[in-house]
Design a protein around this motif. Sequence first.
Motif, PDB file in Angstrom:
ATOM      1  N   ASN A  33       9.886 -12.538  13.406  1.00 23.03           N
ATOM      2  CA  ASN A  33      11.033 -11.831  13.962  1.00 23.03           C
ATOM      3  C   ASN A  33      11.411 -10.688  13.019  1.00 23.03           C
ATOM      4  O   ASN A  33      11.442 -10.875  11.807  1.00 23.03           O
ATOM      5  N   MET A  34      11.662  -9.546  13.592  1.00 18.59           N
ATOM      6  CA  MET A  34      12.030  -8.381  12.780  1.00 18.59           C
ATOM      7  C   MET A  34      13.295  -7.756  13.329  1.00 18.59           C
ATOM      8  O   MET A  34      13.529  -7.785  14.547  1.00 18.59           O
ATOM      9  N   ARG A  35      14.086  -7.199  12.450  1.00 17.83           N
ATOM     10  CA  ARG A  35      15.334  -6.568  12.861  1.00 17.83           C
ATOM     11  C   ARG A  35      15.339  -5.092  12.454  1.00 17.83           C
ATOM     12  O   ARG A  35      15.411  -4.209  13.293  1.00 17.83           O
ATOM     13  N   CYS A  36      15.222  -4.829  11.126  1.00 15.60           N
ATOM     14  CA  CYS A  36      15.330  -3.435  10.666  1.00 15.60           C
ATOM     15  C   CYS A  36      13.972  -2.736  10.654  1.00 15.60           C
ATOM     16  O   CYS A  36      13.906  -1.533  10.901  1.00 15.60           O
ATOM     17  N   GLY A  37      12.914  -3.443  10.315  1.00 13.95           N
ATOM     18  CA  GLY A  37      11.582  -2.845  10.267  1.00 13.95           C
ATOM     19  C   GLY A  37      11.291  -2.069   8.992  1.00 13.95           C
ATOM     20  O   GLY A  37      10.176  -1.571   8.816  1.00 13.95           O
ATOM     21  N   VAL A  38      12.270  -1.972   8.106  1.00 16.34           N
ATOM     22  CA  VAL A  38      12.088  -1.111   6.927  1.00 16.34           C
ATOM     23  C   VAL A  38      12.438  -1.822   5.618  1.00 16.34           C
ATOM     24  O   VAL A  38      12.774  -1.182   4.629  1.00 16.34           O
ATOM     25  N   GLY A  39      12.382  -3.139   5.608  1.00 17.69           N
ATOM     26  CA  GLY A  39      12.553  -3.859   4.351  1.00 17.69           C
ATOM     27  C   GLY A  39      13.992  -4.057   3.905  1.00 17.69           C
ATOM     28  O   GLY A  39      14.232  -4.340   2.733  1.00 17.69           O
ATOM     29  N   LEU A  40      14.954  -3.951   4.823  1.00 16.53           N
ATOM     30  CA  LEU A  40      16.361  -4.044   4.415  1.00 16.53           C
ATOM     31  C   LEU A  40      17.015  -5.385   4.754  1.00 16.53           C
ATOM     32  O   LEU A  40      17.863  -5.863   4.014  1.00 16.53           O
ATOM     33  N   CYS A  41      16.658  -6.001   5.871  1.00 19.17           N
ATOM     34  CA  CYS A  41      17.477  -7.109   6.382  1.00 19.17           C
ATOM     35  C   CYS A  41      16.952  -8.502   5.999  1.00 19.17           C
ATOM     36  O   CYS A  41      17.701  -9.478   6.039  1.00 19.17           O
ATOM     37  N   GLY A  42      15.670  -8.612   5.694  1.00 15.34           N
ATOM     38  CA  GLY A  42      15.088  -9.896   5.304  1.00 15.34           C
ATOM     39  C   GLY A  42      14.692 -10.795   6.469  1.00 15.34           C
ATOM     40  O   GLY A  42      14.196 -11.893   6.250  1.00 15.34           O
ATOM     41  N   HIS A  43      14.858 -10.344   7.710  1.00 12.96           N
ATOM     42  CA  HIS A  43      14.512 -11.198   8.852  1.00 12.96           C
ATOM     43  C   HIS A  43      13.036 -11.577   8.896  1.00 12.96           C
ATOM     44  O   HIS A  43      12.683 -12.621   9.433  1.00 12.96           O
ATOM     45  N   CYS A  44      12.194 -10.715   8.363  1.00 13.10           N
ATOM     46  CA  CYS A  44      10.743 -10.926   8.496  1.00 13.10           C
ATOM     47  C   CYS A  44      10.159 -11.592   7.267  1.00 13.10           C
ATOM     48  O   CYS A  44       8.944 -11.627   7.113  1.00 13.10           O
ATOM     49  N   GLN A  45      11.009 -12.115   6.400  1.00 10.08           N
ATOM     50  CA  GLN A  45      10.534 -12.580   5.098  1.00 10.08           C
ATOM     51  C   GLN A  45       9.644 -13.824   5.214  1.00 10.08           C
ATOM     52  O   GLN A  45       9.977 -14.784   5.916  1.00 10.08           O
ATOM     53  N   LEU A  98       6.924 -12.028   0.711  1.00 10.89           N
ATOM     54  CA  LEU A  98       6.518 -10.881   1.531  1.00 10.89           C
ATOM     55  C   LEU A  98       7.594 -10.510   2.533  1.00 10.89           C
ATOM     56  O   LEU A  98       8.172 -11.388   3.189  1.00 10.89           O
ATOM     57  N   PHE A  99       7.867  -9.228   2.666  1.00 12.63           N
ATOM     58  CA  PHE A  99       8.636  -8.708   3.797  1.00 12.63           C
ATOM     59  C   PHE A  99       7.585  -8.132   4.745  1.00 12.63           C
ATOM     60  O   PHE A  99       7.013  -7.081   4.475  1.00 12.63           O
ATOM     61  N   LEU A 100       7.347  -8.836   5.852  1.00 12.69           N
ATOM     62  CA  LEU A 100       6.182  -8.480   6.666  1.00 12.69           C
ATOM     63  C   LEU A 100       6.311  -7.122   7.338  1.00 12.69           C
ATOM     64  O   LEU A 100       5.313  -6.562   7.759  1.00 12.69           O
ATOM     65  N   CYS A 101       7.525  -6.589   7.442  1.00 11.85           N
ATOM     66  CA  CYS A 101       7.647  -5.259   8.049  1.00 11.85           C
ATOM     67  C   CYS A 101       7.120  -4.171   7.130  1.00 11.85           C
ATOM     68  O   CYS A 101       6.681  -3.122   7.611  1.00 11.85           O
ATOM     69  N   VAL A 102       7.150  -4.404   5.815  1.00 13.89           N
ATOM     70  CA  VAL A 102       6.634  -3.393   4.886  1.00 13.89           C
ATOM     71  C   VAL A 102       5.368  -3.865   4.159  1.00 13.89           C
ATOM     72  O   VAL A 102       4.498  -3.074   3.851  1.00 13.89           O
TER      73      VAL A 102
HETATM   74  S1  FES Z   1      12.638  -6.666   9.452  1.00 13.71           S
HETATM   75 FE1  FES Z   1      14.259  -6.272   8.071  1.00 13.71          FE
HETATM   76  S2  FES Z   1      13.331  -6.649   6.168  1.00 13.71           S
HETATM   77 FE2  FES Z   1      11.678  -6.779   7.534  1.00 13.71          FE
END
Ligand code: FES
Length: 291
Positions: A252-264, A268-272
């Motif tokens: 699950n992703m929210r910000c896509g740019v390493g800010l929110c931690g949803h994809c952790q 690893l932050f999988l969005c970045v």
């Molecule tokens: S989606 Fe927000 S940190 Fe990866």
Amino acid sequence: MTLRGETRSSDRGVAAVAPDPMLPRPFRLQGLRRDTEDTVTLWLDPVDGEPLAFAAGQFTMLQAFGVGEVPISISGDPGAPHLLQHTIRDVGGVTATLVRAQVGDVLGVRGPYGVGWGVRDGAGGDVVVVAGGIGLAPLRPALLDLLAGADQYGRVVLVYGARSPADLLFPTELEAWADRSDLEVAVTVDSAPAGYRGRVGLVTEPLARAGLDPDRTLALVCGPEVMMRHVAEDLVRRGVPPARVRLSLERNMRCGVGLCGHCQLRELFLCVDGPVVGLDRVAPLITVREL
Ligand code: FES
Ligand SMILES: Cc1cc2nc3c(=O)[nH]c(=O)nc-3n(C[C@H](O)[C@H](O)[C@H](O)COP(=O)(O)OP(=O)(O)OC[C@H]3O[C@@H](n4cnc5c(N)ncnc54)[C@H](O)[C@@H]3O)c2cc1C
């Protein structure tokens, strides 16, 4: 200093730079195609006329205004980025709206984001692409990249599996690929109606028969996590180094740019750091759905 619209490009990722990373760019739906019962491909035209350069394996955050935003891999040709192509399966709130978009509708796009397949790391050797179900969509740009530079690779092998013949994505393109001399294609389905003349079985079967040389193989794998796990284990058992087995991991992703931690996923932050990651980095983690 970078200006809006400038990009930094490499085989592993194209970083789009905009003043506010949360601000979507408007894209107008120019065309669409129903691929399967629940999956649709959209072609989107940037309203500002600026093509979205991307590397194979990257994704965008695609927004249906007033409904929500979801990460979707780019399924188009990295060599022809003037129209943004996405292939979307209807699984819930936002994707249900996206697959029902009409030509002329405007959607919001952020990105491209993430680390891509790094296709060119396979140059001088063989590349095997293993896709399951809608996993062929994020791998299509990698295949087109490989075919565009076919003289740089030895064997290029596609092994693609779907639940049933009706679930196979891009059937016309699969037939055209199967006719090429620079690509070996094996398509298989889990089950099929009587009279089906194609292969029935798991992707691991044609993969085993491909006769890969593990010392010169780069593997790109995308599909349901259970399928990726089996394929990865199989490749490693055959001697492919884990760092040469790359998986696209969806969280699950929210910000896509390493800010929110949803994809952790642990560190690893999988969005970045992803979505494409080497098996050497995630082997102990891929059995866990959300950490
Ligand atoms: S989606 Fe927000 S940190 Fe990866
Ligand atoms: C990097 C990345 C690339 C992706 N590329 C594509 C693509 O090319 N095409 C495509 O159709 N989908 C893709 N997805 C999955 C897509 O983002 C989800 O299907 C979408 O977010 C679901 O949102 P929804 O509001 O439609 O469904 P929801 O109502 O939020 O969820 C419906 C169901 O889907 C599950 N779900 C939600 N998000 C995800 C997710 N990220 N992965 C797996 N299951 C999820 C939920 O747990 C729930 O069971 C990608 C996801 C990531 C992280």
